[in-house]
Design a protein around this motif. Structure first.
Motif, short mmCIF file in Angstrom:
data_model
loop_
_atom_site.label_atom_id
_atom_site.label_comp_id
_atom_site.label_asym_id
_atom_site.label_seq_id
_atom_site.Cartn_x
_atom_site.Cartn_y
_atom_site.Cartn_z
N LEU A 260 -0.76 4.44 0.86
CA LEU A 260 -0.93 4.24 2.65
C LEU A 260 0.35 4.72 3.19
O LEU A 260 1.22 5.76 4.82
N ILE B 214 -7.17 3.70 7.10
CA ILE B 214 -8.85 3.52 6.23
C ILE B 214 -9.21 3.31 8.05
O ILE B 214 -9.12 2.82 8.34
N THR C 155 -3.90 10.68 6.05
CA THR C 155 -4.83 9.54 7.30
C THR C 155 -3.52 8.49 7.63
O THR C 155 -3.03 8.01 6.63
N ASP D 60 0.54 -0.83 0.01
CA ASP D 60 -0.25 0.02 0.46
C ASP D 60 0.77 1.29 -0.10
O ASP D 60 0.95 1.83 1.09
#
Length: 355
Positions: free
Chosen positions: A65, A353, A350, A62
């Motif tokens: 992220l 999630i 962020t 990811d």
């Protein structure tokens, strides 16, 4: 009768601009504490991302992220608040903060099933409450949203606890562990109120003191720097007021700079939002009120500190060290935003999630 000298925070009023979709709202805050940063900061960023990937907080594939976590700059926050610790200790603190922020981002969103369900929040935090002490964890149900990520958060907390034992024994972890468990209880409390609008700032203050992880972050700093504050000092009413004022200052500054991010996510747990909803203020007035509220808790900190100094005579090194951590935290947290050392709020980043 002697009167305690109360230090006016007007000595250092700092101009600020709070950015958002509306443009920028200016104001000022009273934070008469010195800035500073740990010299090891540049050696921590890559370690923190590698640790987060290795322990499962960020899936290896990811990349978005991973990039978001990198740009959040949690190592900058740790270095601004813990300026005197070693490289190893700064890495440990940064890793701990990262785990806290990841879990917070999983809950701190109107879309979060865990964050909006008292039953789910209670189940998940019971699992994590064991993890923060590296104790045997209860079984995590198969139907828990983002179950693998919750397990990774638990593994991260357990890893932090193991490494803290290089600095102290299990008895020495008690305040840190107790603070984390109180924070989890606050998360459950917040889950009950997440979709309800607060009717008074006093109600919000009660929740905010519990659902912020400021207390355990103070204690992790005290552990790595060897500041073993006595129970007698911790139970002193003035010292307790200093701690709660520190918590609220950190929390309210966060509320100001995170308002745009949180309001866009439908999050109601924010001081600016409370002023808008409970008192019908427009955004400008609500921001001003939030800044004034922060100034008031800083004044409370100095008033309590003055009485603590007057009533305790010569203060031991451990207590002085803990007080320095509190003041470094209030200024360091502000500088994290004000010096643009994080892109977390400017770009609505962020670290997880919503679950």
């Amino acid at each position: 009768m002697d009167t305690a000298k109360i230090i006016s925070t007007s000595e250092r009023r700092i101009r600020i601009d709070v950015p958002g979709p509306w443009g920028s709202i200016g104001g000022s805050l009273r934070l008469p504490f010195r800035s500073g940063i740990n010299t090891h900061v540049d050696s921590v960023r890559d370690q923190n991302l590698a640790w987060a990937i290795e322990i499962g907080l960020v899936p290896e594939d990811d990349h978005d992220l991973a990039d978001a976590l990198y740009r959040c700059g949690f190592e900058q926050l740790a270095a601004l608040c813990h300026r005197d610790c070693s490289l190893e200790a700064l890495q440990l603190i940064t890793n701990c903060y990262t785990a806290i922020f990841v879990f917070d981002d999983m809950l701190d969103d109107a879309r979060s099933e865990i964050g909006s369900s008292e039953e789910l929040a209670t189940h998940v935090t019971a699992y994590l409450s064991a993890a923060v002490a590296d104790e045997v964890r209860p079984t995590l149900r198969d139907d828990v949203p983002a179950r693998e990520r919750i397990i990774a958060v638990g593994n991260a907390y357990a890893n932090v606890a193991k490494r803290l034992l290089r600095y102290t024994n299990r008895e020495g972890l008690r305040h840190y562990v107790g603070g984390m468990r109180s924070y989890f209880e606050g998360c459950v409390m917040e889950s009950r109120k997440r979709n309800k609008r607060m009717t008074h700032v006093a109600d919000y203050t009660i929740v905010r003191l519990r659902c912020s992880a400021v207390y355990p972050t103070l204690d992790i700093g005290a552990i790595v720097e060897g500041f073993d504050v006595s129970d007698e000092v911790r139970e002193d009413p003035a010292f307790q007021t200093m701690m709660s004022a520190t918590n609220l200052c950190v929390s309210y500054v966060n509320d100001l700079f995170s308002y745009a991010k949180e309001s866009s996510a439908g999050e109601l747990s924010n001081l600016v939002t409370v002023y808008r909803d409970a008192y019908g203020m427009d955004l400008r007035a609500a921001m001003d009120a939030a800044m004034t509220t922060n100034d008031r808790v800083v004044e409370e900190y100095f008033e309590a500190k003055a009485y603590f100094d007057m009533s305790n005579g010569e203060i031991d090194e451990a207590t002085l060290g803990y007080i320095k951590i509190m003041e470094d935290w209030m200024r360091g947290n502000f500088d994290w935003y004000h010096q643009s050392r994080t892109q977390r709020y400017e770009h609505n980043l962020t670290a997880a999630i919503p679950a």
